[in-house]
Design a protein around this motif. Structure first.
Motif, short mmCIF file in Angstrom:
data_model
loop_
_atom_site.label_atom_id
_atom_site.label_comp_id
_atom_site.label_asym_id
_atom_site.label_seq_id
_atom_site.Cartn_x
_atom_site.Cartn_y
_atom_site.Cartn_z
N GLU A 1 10.89 1.04 -0.04
CA GLU A 1 10.20 1.83 -1.07
C GLU A 1 9.44 2.98 -0.43
O GLU A 1 8.86 2.82 0.64
CB GLU A 1 9.22 0.97 -1.85
N VAL B 1 6.53 5.78 -1.71
CA VAL B 1 5.62 6.19 -2.78
C VAL B 1 4.98 7.51 -2.36
O VAL B 1 4.43 7.62 -1.27
CB VAL B 1 4.51 5.13 -3.01
N ILE C 1 8.10 7.24 -7.12
CA ILE C 1 8.48 6.03 -6.40
C ILE C 1 10.00 6.03 -6.25
O ILE C 1 10.73 6.18 -7.24
CB ILE C 1 8.05 4.77 -7.16
#
Length: 118
Positions: free
Chosen positions: A36, A38, A52
């Motif tokens: 991930e 962000v 995201i």
């Protein structure tokens, strides 16, 4: 004259780069088959947007397509399948409480959750 314009261009370019970089917080987290990223965008000390990007390694094309189908109707996300990987991108406005977080506080909060921030 060319020398003057070159110096001016470099100065403006450097200002744009440092100005843009100073107002964005980028954090990443990797866990098993999920990565991930962000990005939190700030205007002054106020968070204005959160992007995201989640990349899942499903292990096969079939599983990747199954995961992508789950997100097909999500209007806030875009989904892309690339081989056995599923890439899900979403853009959100911060909740009212998160808007009040300073860049430093947002970084600390994400790092406490296991993210590595730049």
């Amino acid at each position: 004259m060319k020398k003057y314009l070159s110096v001016l261009f470099i100065a403006v370019f450097a200002l744009v780069l440092t100005g843009c970089g100073a107002n964005t917080l980028t954090c990443t987290h990797t866990d098993d088959n999920i990565k991930e990223e962000v990005k939190v965008f700030f205007k002054g000390d106020k968070a204005t947007k959160v992007e995201i990007t989640s990349t899942y390694d499903a292990g096969s094309n079939e599983k990747a397509k199954e995961i992508a189908k789950y997100y097909e109707n999500d209007k806030d996300s875009s989904v892309k399948v690339s081989g056995s990987k599923v890439i899900i991108k979403s853009t959100e406005k911060p909740e009212k409480d998160d808007e009040k977080l300073t860049k430093k506080e947002a970084k600390e909060s994400l790092e406490e959750s296991g993210y590595k921030c730049k």
